[in-house]
Write an enzyme that holds these catalytic residues in place. Structure first.
Site: not given
Ligand SMILES: Cc1cc2nc3c(=O)[nH]c(=O)nc-3n(C[C@H](O)[C@H](O)[C@H](O)COP(=O)(O)O)c2cc1C
Ligand SMILES: Cc1ncc(COP(=O)(O)O)c(C=O)c1O
Length: 214
Positions: A9, A190-193
């Protein structure tokens, strides 16, 4: 068996930034907890995972219900002779974990644990529905039992015995208060950041606030 490589997700609902957070982590917890409690898609916002370290050095995690929080700590109730009870009596420590998927948030709390005063455990015990009080009396939590009927028969007996009288709180059932010394707030991004803000107690008074890399 099954490949889950594509199960993912994007987290994008919110952000956690220094200019908007509380200086005290309990106040920050309250903000997030109230939001989770009011969210109709979160059925038990007060359900938390509690990890304790057992004698083999391995942590073991189970869900419990948070029943109260104050500036001093987080209170839950359990059987003191259970597996978690034994670990807590040995280490006096636990890690509490909340995950609210609908808010894309987790909170990780490292804490020192103590039993709460007996009169407070009495008060909470007697506020529970009678069936749950009897459940706590009947169940030797975490012990091996011969079969399901063992509990059901004990319950029937005690239902009769206490039909017209108050059920005494079992001595081995009561509350723990988890006094936090580290609390991390995690907001998915977002972007796993992701945003990670950690509060660490210094000198039993002040909280140092830092940002961790995701
Ligand atoms: C949502 C949820 C809430 C629970 N709340 C409690 C609780 O407040 N106290 C408790 O002793 N067990 C609670 N349980 C049961 C525990 O997860 C666990 O099975 C039990 O306490 C025995 O754990 P132990 O053998 O590791 O000590 C809950 C389980 C779930 C799934
Ligand atoms: C074994 C056990 N003890 C205690 C609780 C907490 O229940 P209550 O809200 O009645 O205190 C639960 C909740 O699931 C439970 O499973």
């Amino acid at each position: 068996m099954e490949n889950l490589h594509d199960k993912r997700k994007v987290y994008e609902k919110s952000q956690l930034i220094e200019s908007e957070i509380k200086q005290n982590p309990i106040e920050q917890f309250r903000d997030w907890f109230l939001e989770a409690s009011e969210n109709p898609n979160i059925s038990e916002a007060n359900a938390m995972a509690v990890s304790t370290v057992e004698e083999d050095g391995c942590p073991r995690t189970r869900m419990v219900l948070l029943k109260e929080y104050t500036f001093e700590g987080f209170i839950f109730y359990t059987n003191y002779d259970s597996r978690k009870g034994k670990s807590i009596e040995n280490t006096h420590k636990a890690c509490l974990h909340f995950f609210w998927p609908n808010l894309e948030r987790q909170i990780i709390i490292k804490a020192n644990l103590e039993r709460i005063a007996e009169n407070l455990s009495d008060g909470y015990f007697h506020s529970r529905p009678k069936g749950s009080q009897l459940g706590a009396v009947v169940s030797p939590q975490s012990q091996e039992i011969p079969n399901k009927e063992y509990l059901e028969q004990k319950l029937k007996q005690l239902e009769k015995e206490y039909e017209n009288s108050e059920i005494p709180r079992p001595e081995n059932w009561g509350g723990y208060i988890a006094k936090p010394y580290e609390i991390e707030f995690w907001q998915g991004r977002p972007n796993r950041l992701h945003d990670r803000i950690i509060y660490q107690l210094i000198d039993d008074l002040d909280w140092k606030i830092s940002r961790l890399a995701p």
